[in-house]
Design a protein around this motif. Structure first.
Motif, PDB file in Angstrom:
ATOM      1  N   THR A 158     -41.498  10.049 -13.105  1.00  0.00           N
ATOM      2  CA  THR A 158     -40.352  10.887 -12.740  1.00  0.00           C
ATOM      3  C   THR A 158     -39.316  10.079 -11.964  1.00  0.00           C
ATOM      4  O   THR A 158     -38.110  10.251 -12.159  1.00  0.00           O
ATOM      5  CB  THR A 158     -40.809  12.091 -11.910  1.00  0.00           C
ATOM      6  N   ALA A 159     -39.782   9.167 -11.091  1.00  0.00           N
ATOM      7  CA  ALA A 159     -38.840   8.330 -10.339  1.00  0.00           C
ATOM      8  C   ALA A 159     -38.076   7.403 -11.277  1.00  0.00           C
ATOM      9  O   ALA A 159     -36.857   7.216 -11.143  1.00  0.00           O
ATOM     10  CB  ALA A 159     -39.590   7.527  -9.278  1.00  0.00           C
ATOM     11  N   PHE A 160     -38.783   6.816 -12.261  1.00  0.00           N
ATOM     12  CA  PHE A 160     -38.110   5.941 -13.220  1.00  0.00           C
ATOM     13  C   PHE A 160     -37.094   6.719 -14.049  1.00  0.00           C
ATOM     14  O   PHE A 160     -35.986   6.227 -14.323  1.00  0.00           O
ATOM     15  CB  PHE A 160     -39.139   5.295 -14.143  1.00  0.00           C
ATOM     16  N   LEU A 161     -37.452   7.947 -14.434  1.00  0.00           N
ATOM     17  CA  LEU A 161     -36.532   8.750 -15.238  1.00  0.00           C
ATOM     18  C   LEU A 161     -35.290   9.132 -14.440  1.00  0.00           C
ATOM     19  O   LEU A 161     -34.188   9.188 -14.993  1.00  0.00           O
ATOM     20  CB  LEU A 161     -37.250  10.002 -15.750  1.00  0.00           C
ATOM     21  N   PHE A 162     -35.459   9.396 -13.153  1.00  0.00           N
ATOM     22  CA  PHE A 162     -34.283   9.669 -12.324  1.00  0.00           C
ATOM     23  C   PHE A 162     -33.340   8.463 -12.309  1.00  0.00           C
ATOM     24  O   PHE A 162     -32.116   8.618 -12.407  1.00  0.00           O
ATOM     25  CB  PHE A 162     -34.703  10.029 -10.899  1.00  0.00           C
ATOM     26  N   ASP A 163     -33.904   7.264 -12.195  1.00  0.00           N
ATOM     27  CA  ASP A 163     -33.066   6.054 -12.209  1.00  0.00           C
ATOM     28  C   ASP A 163     -32.383   5.876 -13.567  1.00  0.00           C
ATOM     29  O   ASP A 163     -31.203   5.513 -13.632  1.00  0.00           O
ATOM     30  CB  ASP A 163     -33.922   4.827 -11.889  1.00  0.00           C
ATOM     31  N   LYS A 164     -33.116   6.139 -14.631  1.00  0.00           N
ATOM     32  CA  LYS A 164     -32.536   5.997 -15.970  1.00  0.00           C
ATOM     33  C   LYS A 164     -31.436   7.025 -16.199  1.00  0.00           C
ATOM     34  O   LYS A 164     -30.385   6.711 -16.796  1.00  0.00           O
ATOM     35  CB  LYS A 164     -33.630   6.142 -17.026  1.00  0.00           C
ATOM     36  N   ILE A 165     -31.661   8.232 -15.727  1.00  0.00           N
ATOM     37  CA  ILE A 165     -30.640   9.279 -15.861  1.00  0.00           C
ATOM     38  C   ILE A 165     -29.379   8.898 -15.092  1.00  0.00           C
ATOM     39  O   ILE A 165     -28.255   9.053 -15.596  1.00  0.00           O
ATOM     40  CB  ILE A 165     -31.207  10.625 -15.375  1.00  0.00           C
ATOM     41  N   ASN A 166     -29.555   8.370 -13.870  1.00  0.00           N
ATOM     42  CA  ASN A 166     -28.395   7.948 -13.086  1.00  0.00           C
ATOM     43  C   ASN A 166     -27.640   6.813 -13.773  1.00  0.00           C
ATOM     44  O   ASN A 166     -26.402   6.779 -13.761  1.00  0.00           O
ATOM     45  CB  ASN A 166     -28.842   7.515 -11.691  1.00  0.00           C
ATOM     46  N   PHE A 167     -28.378   5.882 -14.383  1.00  0.00           N
ATOM     47  CA  PHE A 167     -27.727   4.785 -15.090  1.00  0.00           C
ATOM     48  C   PHE A 167     -26.909   5.295 -16.271  1.00  0.00           C
ATOM     49  O   PHE A 167     -25.742   4.902 -16.458  1.00  0.00           O
ATOM     50  CB  PHE A 167     -28.772   3.778 -15.577  1.00  0.00           C
ATOM     51  N   LEU A 168     -27.517   6.173 -17.080  1.00  0.00           N
ATOM     52  CA  LEU A 168     -26.794   6.711 -18.240  1.00  0.00           C
ATOM     53  C   LEU A 168     -25.608   7.558 -17.799  1.00  0.00           C
ATOM     54  O   LEU A 168     -24.550   7.537 -18.448  1.00  0.00           O
ATOM     55  CB  LEU A 168     -27.743   7.533 -19.105  1.00  0.00           C
ATOM     56  N   MET A 169     -25.769   8.287 -16.696  1.00  0.00           N
ATOM     57  CA  MET A 169     -24.657   9.079 -16.172  1.00  0.00           C
ATOM     58  C   MET A 169     -23.505   8.167 -15.743  1.00  0.00           C
ATOM     59  O   MET A 169     -22.339   8.416 -16.083  1.00  0.00           O
ATOM     60  CB  MET A 169     -25.133   9.918 -14.990  1.00  0.00           C
ATOM     61  N   ASP A 170     -23.836   7.085 -15.015  1.00  0.00           N
ATOM     62  CA  ASP A 170     -22.795   6.149 -14.575  1.00  0.00           C
ATOM     63  C   ASP A 170     -22.134   5.460 -15.763  1.00  0.00           C
ATOM     64  O   ASP A 170     -20.910   5.257 -15.774  1.00  0.00           O
ATOM     65  CB  ASP A 170     -23.391   5.101 -13.641  1.00  0.00           C
ATOM     66  N   ALA A 171     -22.947   5.093 -16.781  1.00  0.00           N
ATOM     67  CA  ALA A 171     -22.376   4.437 -17.953  1.00  0.00           C
ATOM     68  C   ALA A 171     -21.433   5.367 -18.712  1.00  0.00           C
ATOM     69  O   ALA A 171     -20.346   4.963 -19.145  1.00  0.00           O
ATOM     70  CB  ALA A 171     -23.497   3.959 -18.883  1.00  0.00           C
ATOM     71  N   THR A 172     -21.831   6.624 -18.848  1.00  0.00           N
ATOM     72  CA  THR A 172     -20.981   7.592 -19.554  1.00  0.00           C
ATOM     73  C   THR A 172     -19.685   7.843 -18.796  1.00  0.00           C
ATOM     74  O   THR A 172     -18.600   7.861 -19.391  1.00  0.00           O
ATOM     75  CB  THR A 172     -21.743   8.916 -19.746  1.00  0.00           C
TER      76      THR A 172
END
Length: 319
Positions: free
Chosen positions: A233-247
């Motif tokens: 879940t912690a890794f997915l939060f980081d991945k979600i934040n990365f994709l959000m920032d990229a978008t």
């Protein structure tokens, strides 16, 4: 809806309950009440001596009211279970009451974890031996269901990442991507809350000393499984934040392109505006009157003054 389960040759067997008299002829190990009616609650109170209050599955319970033991030995546990629905993922509160070796579960809607346990307990012999086994198997299935939901988030984010990082994204695509990311972030948060609640419930059962040695070891294994989900879940939060920032970064790039176009156009139109203003001044000897080529000369000069800045900007790579 009232579902009553008995143990037959080590398997759960669902009894058909049509009236209050039917309950007198069964010895259940698990009584599951889905959105129970007042009549069904009265049956339970009459035959088992268990009173089910109206606010038993309310979400505004105090923390101290979620895990406790009554003076008569009744064990009360309130837990949240996940529903990974395509439209509205949510956590559903379930109330458990362990009374006289019978587990009572009360909830407002059908839960995938409960369906999964009923299916397994019918097919696998000796999976359940008593009411406490039912409760532990529900928490075990809940941890497994949360893991499956996390795998679904991995797959969804992989598709979103391919859409964001492997091609130029438009504003309309970005809106769809942000909506998908927001849904996965909400689901990931609900999974984290769900496993946290399951951890607390299993830890309470271990501290209450109600489990035998085999059940205690099974509880420890459930906690280990839950701990392994935390890192995901912690890794997915980081991945979600990365994709959000990229978008959001791609959206800013698209907006900057528009602002850049207007900036270049405004700079390129400054020279012809200057020439037009000079030629529009009220001179004593006006070129357009004293010289027959005055107007064509002014127009050509204005066109050249527009082309020159665009040529220079393109050469510098600013376009």
């Amino acid at each position: 809806m009232l579902n009553v389960f008995t143990l037959v040759n080590g398997r759960l067997f669902q009894e058909e309950i049509a009236s209050a008299d039917t309950l007198a002829h069964v010895t259940p190990v698990w009584v599951d009440l889905e959105a129970p009616t007042p009549e069904e609650k009265s049956w339970i109170a009459e035959h088992f001596g268990v009173t089910i209050p109206e606010d038993v599955v309310d979400d505004d319970l105090e923390e101290s009211a979620r895990f406790y033991e009554e003076d008569n030995g009744e064990l009360h546990i309130r837990s949240d279970f996940l529903i990974d629905d395509d439209q509205t993922p949510r956590n559903v509160r379930v109330a458990f009451i362990l009374h006289n070796k019978v587990l009572f579960s009360i909830h407002g809607e059908d839960l995938p974890v409960f369906r999964l346990l009923r299916l397994r307990a019918r097919r696998i012999p000796a999976l359940i031996e008593d009411a406490k086994d039912v409760l532990l198997k529900l928490y075990d299935a809940d941890a497994e269901y949360s893991a499956d939901a996390l795998e679904g988030i991995y797959d969804s984010l992989e598709a979103v990442g391919a859409r964001v990082l492997k091609k130029e994204i438009t504003d309309s695509d970005a809106a769809l991507v942000l909506a998908a990311i927001a849904r996965e972030e909400d689901l990931n948060g609900r999974i984290r809350r769900n496993v946290m609640d399951t951890r607390r419930a299993v830890s309470f059962m271990m501290r209450s000393r109600m489990l035998n040695a085999e059940q205690f070891e099974e509880s420890r294994q459930i906690l280990r499984d839950i701990d392994s989900l935390d890192s995901h879940t912690a890794f997915l939060f980081d991945k979600i934040n990365f994709l959000m920032d990229a978008t959001v970064g791609f959206i800013n790039i698209n907006q900057n392109k528009i602002i850049k176009l207007f900036s270049v156009a405004s700079v390129a139109l400054l020279p012809p505006t200057l020439i037009a203003s000079i030629y529009g001044m009220n001179f004593k000897a006006m070129p357009e009157l004293d010289w027959s080529l005055g107007y064509p000369y002014a127009l050509v000069l204005m066109v050249l003054s527009v082309i020159a800045p665009f040529w220079y900007f393109r050469r510098k790579g600013w376009l």
